[in-house]
Design a protein around this motif. Structure first.
Motif, mmCIF file in Angstrom:
data_model
loop_
_atom_site.group_PDB
_atom_site.id
_atom_site.type_symbol
_atom_site.label_atom_id
_atom_site.label_comp_id
_atom_site.label_asym_id
_atom_site.label_seq_id
_atom_site.Cartn_x
_atom_site.Cartn_y
_atom_site.Cartn_z
ATOM 1 N N VAL A 151 -51.732 18.227 -95.645
ATOM 2 C CA VAL A 151 -50.563 19.653 -95.417
ATOM 3 C C VAL A 151 -49.362 18.932 -94.582
ATOM 4 N N LEU A 152 -50.265 19.969 -93.237
ATOM 5 C CA LEU A 152 -49.802 19.988 -91.753
ATOM 6 C C LEU A 152 -49.791 18.679 -91.181
ATOM 7 N N VAL A 153 -50.395 17.498 -91.507
ATOM 8 C CA VAL A 153 -50.234 15.935 -91.291
ATOM 9 C C VAL A 153 -48.487 15.284 -91.990
ATOM 10 N N VAL A 154 -49.135 15.698 -93.166
ATOM 11 C CA VAL A 154 -48.357 14.230 -94.051
ATOM 12 C C VAL A 154 -46.816 15.302 -93.329
ATOM 13 N N SER A 155 -46.864 16.591 -93.751
ATOM 14 C CA SER A 155 -45.352 17.382 -92.962
ATOM 15 C C SER A 155 -44.732 17.120 -91.857
ATOM 16 N N GLN A 156 -45.160 16.625 -91.716
ATOM 17 C CA GLN A 156 -44.701 15.900 -90.195
ATOM 18 C C GLN A 156 -43.621 14.359 -90.716
ATOM 19 N N ALA A 157 -43.902 13.830 -91.709
ATOM 20 C CA ALA A 157 -43.459 12.442 -92.277
ATOM 21 C C ALA A 157 -41.968 12.623 -92.805
ATOM 22 N N VAL A 158 -41.410 14.177 -92.527
ATOM 23 C CA VAL A 158 -40.275 14.265 -92.881
ATOM 24 C C VAL A 158 -39.537 14.981 -92.020
ATOM 25 N N PRO A 159 -38.697 13.746 -91.521
ATOM 26 C CA PRO A 159 -38.225 14.555 -90.263
ATOM 27 C C PRO A 159 -37.260 15.819 -90.393
ATOM 28 N N VAL A 160 -37.005 16.700 -89.165
ATOM 29 C CA VAL A 160 -37.197 17.973 -89.859
ATOM 30 C C VAL A 160 -36.013 18.353 -89.840
ATOM 31 N N PHE A 161 -34.754 17.271 -88.819
ATOM 32 C CA PHE A 161 -33.707 18.009 -89.094
ATOM 33 C C PHE A 161 -33.147 17.419 -90.613
ATOM 34 N N ALA A 162 -33.637 16.028 -91.303
ATOM 35 C CA ALA A 162 -33.059 16.200 -92.789
ATOM 36 C C ALA A 162 -33.857 17.744 -93.921
ATOM 37 N N LEU A 163 -33.990 18.456 -92.629
ATOM 38 C CA LEU A 163 -34.375 19.801 -93.433
ATOM 39 C C LEU A 163 -32.954 21.042 -93.521
#
Length: 249
Positions: free
Chosen positions: A91-103
């Motif tokens: 989960v920690l690794v996959v979370s970095q696949a989503v750009p934080v800016f998009a959140l």
């Protein structure tokens, strides 16, 4: 004393390059204001800058504190309990696949335009460098040290406290330095998406009104704070791991 001299020389060099770029740009202040004009605007709008700067600085510091605490806790949980590691590490690794800016728009939608969404944004950006660096340090403890601790009948928690934690502190220090360098990004991006105060908010509205000198003054205030914060964290990390020698090579 040498560090102070280097700092003064660096600042003078950056200001000289800035002024040179201003001159080469044809002295068009609507594209790039001069250092003198920016300083004059900073003095004239000092109260406004201080008001918005305190908001952004608070967001950065809160995000740094929360991100560091969550990162350290996650790394300790991952290295201490195998079931947690099997479930949480992917989960920690996959979370970095989503750009934080998009959140950022989602965080503003869920948490509102106030402090919470900006702190959450900064926390998300800071969390991964701290967690990944500390976890790497904990998992790469010298096997000879661990074997020696086992020979001395050290329990699991004693081994973690007296062997693995001290050995991982240099890695944590590296993660903290990276996190501190990127900490302002989360707060400012959150302010750009939606806010009513902060340096990001001030820069956005100054740009819309073609007040480029004010925008650069806000940017300078953010840059100065980022450098001071980095130096403070770096000094703290050096004090935390005094046995770690640094090389100039």
């Amino acid at each position: 004393m040498k560090g102070l001299v280097r700092g003064v020389v660096t600042v003078a060099g950056l200001l000289a390059l800035w002024h040179l770029a201003y001159v080469m740009n044809g002295r068009r202040s609507y594209l790039l204001p001069s250092p003198e004009q920016t300083a004059r605007t900073a003095i004239e709008r000092f109260d406004t800058l201080v008001h918005h700067a305190l908001v952004t600085y608070g967001e950065i510091l809160l995000g740094l504190g929360l991100g560091t605490a969550l990162g350290v806790a996650s790394a300790l949980a991952l290295v201490s309990w195998a079931p947690v590691r099997r479930w949480l590490l992917p989960v920690l690794v996959v979370s970095q696949a989503v750009p934080v800016f998009a959140l950022a728009p989602l965080l503003v939608l869920w948490l509102g335009y106030g402090l919470a969404s900006k702190v959450a944004m900064a926390t998300l950006i800071i969390y991964f460098p701290v967690a990944s660096a500390f976890l790497d340090g904990l998992r790469r403890t010298d096997p000879l040290w661990l074997e020696q601790a086992r020979v001395m009948n050290a329990g699991r928690w004693a081994m973690l406290r007296y062997v693995r934690l001290p050995a991982a502190l240099p890695a944590l220090a590296s993660g903290m330095r990276v996190a501190t360098a990127v900490a302002p990004i989360g707060a400012v991006v959150g302010e750009w998406v939606g806010s009513s105060a902060g340096l990001g908010y001030l820069m956005l509205h100054a740009n819309a009104r073609m007040q480029i000198d004010l925008m650069f003054a806000a940017l300078a205030a953010l840059a100065v704070f980022a450098v001071v914060l980095y130096r403070a964290v770096d000094a703290g990390m050096r004090a935390l791991v005094p046995w770690q020698r640094e090389s100039d090579v």
